[in-house]
Design a protein around this motif. Structure first.
Motif, short mmCIF file in Angstrom:
data_model
loop_
_atom_site.label_atom_id
_atom_site.label_comp_id
_atom_site.label_asym_id
_atom_site.label_seq_id
_atom_site.Cartn_x
_atom_site.Cartn_y
_atom_site.Cartn_z
N SER A 130 -21.53 -62.01 24.85
CA SER A 130 -22.09 -63.26 24.33
C SER A 130 -23.61 -63.29 24.51
O SER A 130 -24.33 -63.84 23.67
CB SER A 130 -21.46 -64.47 25.03
N TYR A 131 -24.09 -62.71 25.61
CA TYR A 131 -25.54 -62.63 25.80
C TYR A 131 -26.17 -61.77 24.71
O TYR A 131 -27.24 -62.06 24.21
CB TYR A 131 -25.87 -62.03 27.17
N ARG A 132 -25.48 -60.68 24.36
CA ARG A 132 -26.00 -59.79 23.32
C ARG A 132 -26.12 -60.52 22.00
O ARG A 132 -27.09 -60.37 21.27
CB ARG A 132 -25.08 -58.58 23.17
N LYS A 133 -25.15 -61.36 21.69
CA LYS A 133 -25.15 -62.05 20.40
C LYS A 133 -26.27 -63.08 20.30
O LYS A 133 -26.67 -63.46 19.21
CB LYS A 133 -23.79 -62.74 20.19
N ASN A 134 -26.77 -63.53 21.45
CA ASN A 134 -27.80 -64.57 21.44
C ASN A 134 -29.16 -64.07 20.96
O ASN A 134 -30.03 -64.87 20.67
CB ASN A 134 -27.96 -65.17 22.85
N VAL B 128 -39.74 -63.10 22.86
CA VAL B 128 -39.72 -63.69 24.20
C VAL B 128 -40.94 -63.18 24.95
O VAL B 128 -41.01 -62.01 25.31
CB VAL B 128 -38.44 -63.32 24.97
N GLY B 129 -41.93 -64.04 25.15
CA GLY B 129 -43.17 -63.60 25.78
C GLY B 129 -43.86 -62.57 24.90
O GLY B 129 -44.14 -62.80 23.73
N LEU C 263 -33.96 -62.04 29.36
CA LEU C 263 -34.59 -62.63 28.18
C LEU C 263 -34.22 -64.10 28.06
O LEU C 263 -35.05 -64.94 27.73
CB LEU C 263 -34.17 -61.87 26.92
N GLN C 264 -32.95 -64.38 28.31
CA GLN C 264 -32.47 -65.75 28.18
C GLN C 264 -33.17 -66.67 29.19
O GLN C 264 -33.56 -67.79 28.85
CB GLN C 264 -30.96 -65.80 28.38
N GLU D 281 -35.99 -65.99 30.61
CA GLU D 281 -37.43 -65.74 30.50
C GLU D 281 -38.04 -65.28 31.82
O GLU D 281 -39.16 -65.64 32.17
CB GLU D 281 -38.15 -66.98 29.98
N THR D 282 -37.26 -64.47 32.56
CA THR D 282 -37.79 -63.88 33.79
C THR D 282 -38.49 -62.55 33.50
O THR D 282 -39.22 -62.04 34.35
CB THR D 282 -36.67 -63.65 34.81
N THR D 283 -38.22 -61.98 32.31
CA THR D 283 -38.92 -60.77 31.86
C THR D 283 -39.63 -61.10 30.56
O THR D 283 -38.99 -61.44 29.57
CB THR D 283 -37.94 -59.60 31.64
N LEU D 284 -40.95 -61.03 30.58
CA LEU D 284 -41.75 -61.43 29.42
C LEU D 284 -42.55 -60.28 28.83
O LEU D 284 -43.21 -60.45 27.80
CB LEU D 284 -42.70 -62.57 29.80
#
Length: 231
Positions: free
Chosen positions: A60-64, A71-72, A103-104, A106-109
């Motif tokens: 489900s994370y992949r589909k997002n 993202v950043g 990514l979701q 936003e801890t890695t930008l």
């Protein structure tokens, strides 16, 4: 969904709905996406807020994140072959795999260049606004030059000779062997020719050294030291 209706609790059958959210009682659940049945602790369901299995959560994370998602500094190119990750391109040109959870949230930008750039900017700002003549406590560089001089071998040798001559003993309180400073009897800044003269050095413990300079300041001489030692 939760398949188990009741569990044994101290010899009694208790409805699952009556369990504490912190209960570690095992219950059977079915993943709503793939219908896999598995046994998990009841508390995990309450913490996660769903009954999905790990594989379906990662999918489900992949589909997002569709290609082109920004993202950043990262732009999603495509899904990775690794479940729960995406292949992203940073604005600096670096391509790397990033966890979709990162990514979701936003801890890695970026690929890491954002952190490096921020560090460089912070150092540059510190150097520009808080160092040397820009610092409110700037006094012409005397402290900076002295700190550099104290790291030289000749200065360390001078300090060692002072300690050895005084048998590593404070000349004020007789403390021996630790927290010792080599004090300049004739001030370091005012008498540069005497800075490495062993006769101009005297051993004081850290506490006495601080006390001396609090009382007489930095511009000192023999009279100041004699007064300090005799009192």
């Amino acid at each position: 969904m939760i398949l188990t209706k009741s569990v044994s609790y101290y010899g009694k059958q208790v409805s699952v709905s009556e369990l504490s959210i912190y209960s570690t009682k095992k219950v059977e659940v079915m993943c709503p996406d793939c219908n896999e049945i598995r046994t998990v602790a009841y508390s995990r369901i309450k913490v996660n807020g769903h009954c999905k299995c790990q594989q379906c959560v990662l999918k489900s994370y992949r589909k997002n994140f569709q290609p082109g998602t920004k993202v950043g500094r990262l732009t999603v190119l495509k899904a990775s072959e690794r479940i729960g990750q995406s292949i992203c391109k940073c604005d600096c040109g670096t391509v790397k795999e990033v966890l979709n959870t990162s990514l979701q949230k936003e801890t890695t930008l970026s690929c890491g260049c954002l952190r490096r750039d921020n560090a460089r900017n912070n150092i540059a700002n510190l150097a520009r606004h808080q160092t040397r003549e820009n610092h409110p406590n700037w006094k012409g560089g005397v402290t900076y030059l002295r700190e550099c001089a104290m790291q030289t071998k000749v200065y360390k040798d001078w300090r060692k000779q002072v300690f050895e001559r005084d048998e590593f003993t404070c000349k004020k309180c007789n403390q021996k062997g630790y927290d010792l400073n080599a004090h300049h009897i004739m001030g370091y800044a005012e008498y540069p020719k005497l800075r490495l003269d062993v006769e101009n050095g005297i051993t004081l413990c850290k506490e006495c050294h601080v006390e001396f300079h609090k009382k007489f300041g930095r511009k000192t001489n023999k009279n100041h030291f004699q007064t300090f030692v005799n009192n």
